[in-house]
Motif scaffolding. Structure first.
Motif, PDB file in Angstrom:
ATOM      1  N   ALA A   1       0.828  -1.211   0.000  1.00  0.00           N
ATOM      2  CA  ALA A   1       0.000   0.000   0.000  1.00  0.00           C
ATOM      3  C   ALA A   1       0.866   1.266   0.000  1.00  0.00           C
ATOM      4  N   ARG A   2       2.022   1.197   0.647  1.00  0.00           N
ATOM      5  CA  ARG A   2       2.917   2.359   0.726  1.00  0.00           C
ATOM      6  C   ARG A   2       3.376   2.774  -0.678  1.00  0.00           C
TER       7      ARG A   2
ATOM      8  N   THR B   1       1.873   1.834  -3.531  1.00  0.00           N
ATOM      9  CA  THR B   1       0.678   2.191  -4.310  1.00  0.00           C
ATOM     10  C   THR B   1       0.269   3.638  -4.024  1.00  0.00           C
ATOM     11  N   ALA B   2       0.401   4.062  -2.759  1.00  0.00           N
ATOM     12  CA  ALA B   2       0.005   5.427  -2.397  1.00  0.00           C
ATOM     13  C   ALA B   2       0.934   6.468  -3.029  1.00  0.00           C
ATOM     14  N   GLY B   3       2.187   6.114  -3.274  1.00  0.00           N
ATOM     15  CA  GLY B   3       3.140   7.105  -3.798  1.00  0.00           C
ATOM     16  C   GLY B   3       3.280   7.106  -5.308  1.00  0.00           C
TER      17      GLY B   3
ATOM     18  N   SER C   1       1.298   7.385  -7.972  1.00  0.00           N
ATOM     19  CA  SER C   1       0.671   8.378  -8.864  1.00  0.00           C
ATOM     20  C   SER C   1       1.527   9.640  -8.945  1.00  0.00           C
TER      21      SER C   1
ATOM     22  N   GLU D   1     -12.069   1.386   1.755  1.00  0.00           N
ATOM     23  CA  GLU D   1     -10.786   2.094   1.580  1.00  0.00           C
ATOM     24  C   GLU D   1     -10.248   1.878   0.179  1.00  0.00           C
TER      25      GLU D   1
ATOM     26  N   ALA E   1      -9.507   4.671  -2.698  1.00  0.00           N
ATOM     27  CA  ALA E   1      -8.180   4.762  -3.316  1.00  0.00           C
ATOM     28  C   ALA E   1      -8.269   4.614  -4.841  1.00  0.00           C
TER      29      ALA E   1
ATOM     30  N   GLU F   1      -9.579   7.886  -6.232  1.00  0.00           N
ATOM     31  CA  GLU F   1      -8.560   8.932  -6.134  1.00  0.00           C
ATOM     32  C   GLU F   1      -7.434   8.700  -7.150  1.00  0.00           C
ATOM     33  N   ARG F   2      -7.025   7.451  -7.319  1.00  0.00           N
ATOM     34  CA  ARG F   2      -5.934   7.159  -8.259  1.00  0.00           C
ATOM     35  C   ARG F   2      -6.406   7.412  -9.701  1.00  0.00           C
TER      36      ARG F   2
END
Ligand code: DC
Length: 244
Positions: free
Chosen positions: A101-102, A104-106, A108, A181, A185, A188-189
């Motif tokens: 997830a870390r 994946t969150a960064g 984009s 969640e 996500a 948002e992505r």
């Protein structure tokens, strides 16, 4: 979209598969490559490796200047064998860590940086430049990386269906996942990927758009195989429409 001989004289069949996450794109692209006996390249994995390198350097993915500096020299090795996922960063197998997830969150933010894209697009074109069949999977393959690909497909599905598939995939792989969640996500992505200035996520004008919401993977795969085989037969006069 036409089939011509590549540098090795083997007829070239470059298949671009684009679309957002959760459309079954990775499984489909990999299985299609296996079915056709071709090579496979997961370009999203390359942006994920760049993101991992940035995070390991302690850099904020939103800090574009630092991202450029940290990823200019990316000691990445990525295979094009459809049967195995092997991605190395500085010699270390990071194929699991790039799915966390870390990362994946960064990803984009990192993939929105034009210099990062230019670097990776050059590498993607080199990896796709041999003869024979190659399936490239990503967001901008049909629009930017290989605008003259013999086959271009854009896969889509509703955000809810994509979030459900992603949640099931993560749980099956032993990762934590909460549907609400994941849905937030996904939305948002999508927003970030399709509104960024550099190579936004969108179908190429001549891509075949397939909505996978109500189709099984096998049904989509059958369509992809038929399109790829049609490209073989047409040798230059691809007369496909752009929706299916
Ligand atoms: O397909 P994926 O979820 O592994 O892709 C990770 C991210 O990389 C995604 O948020 C968008 C970006 N990406 C991109 O910008 N261009 C590509 N060709 C592939 C992925």
């Amino acid at each position: 979209m036409s089939a011509q001989a590549g540098p090795t004289g083997v007829p070239r069949r470059r298949i671009a598969i684009d679309g957002p996450a959760g459309t079954g794109k990775s499984t489909l692209a990999r299985t299609l490559a296996e079915r056709l006996g071709g090579a496979y390249l997961d370009t999203g994995a390359m942006y994920r490796v760049a993101t991992l390198q940035v995070l390991r350097a302690g850099i904020d993915p939103e800090d574009a200047a630092a991202v450029i500096a940290a990823s200019a020299d990316l000691p990445m090795e990525i295979g094009t064998d459809a049967g195995s996922e092997r991605i190395l960063l500085a010699g270390e197998d990071v194929s699991d860590e790039i799915r966390t997830a870390r990362v994946t969150a960064g990803v984009s933010a990192v993939s929105a940086v034009p210099e990062v894209r230019a670097n990776l697009v050059g590498l993607q074109r080199r990896l796709a430049s041999g003869g024979g069949t190659v399936v490239l999977e990503g967001r901008d393959i049909g629009t930017v990386v290989l605008p003259d690909a013999e086959v271009k497909v854009y896969l889509t599905a509703s955000p809810e269906i994509r979030a459900r598939r992603r949640t099931e995939q993560d749980l099956a792989a032993g990762r934590d996942a909460d549907y609400d969640e994941v849905l937030a996500a996904v939305i948002e992505r999508d927003r970030k990927d399709s509104t960024r200035a550099a190579s936004p996520l969108r179908p190429a004008e001549d891509a075949i758009v397939i909505d996978t919401s109500d189709l099984t993977l096998d049904e989509v795969l059958d369509r992809l195989v038929a399109l790829a085989e049609g490209a073989d037969a047409s040798h230059g006069d691809a007369a496909e429409g752009n929706t299916q």
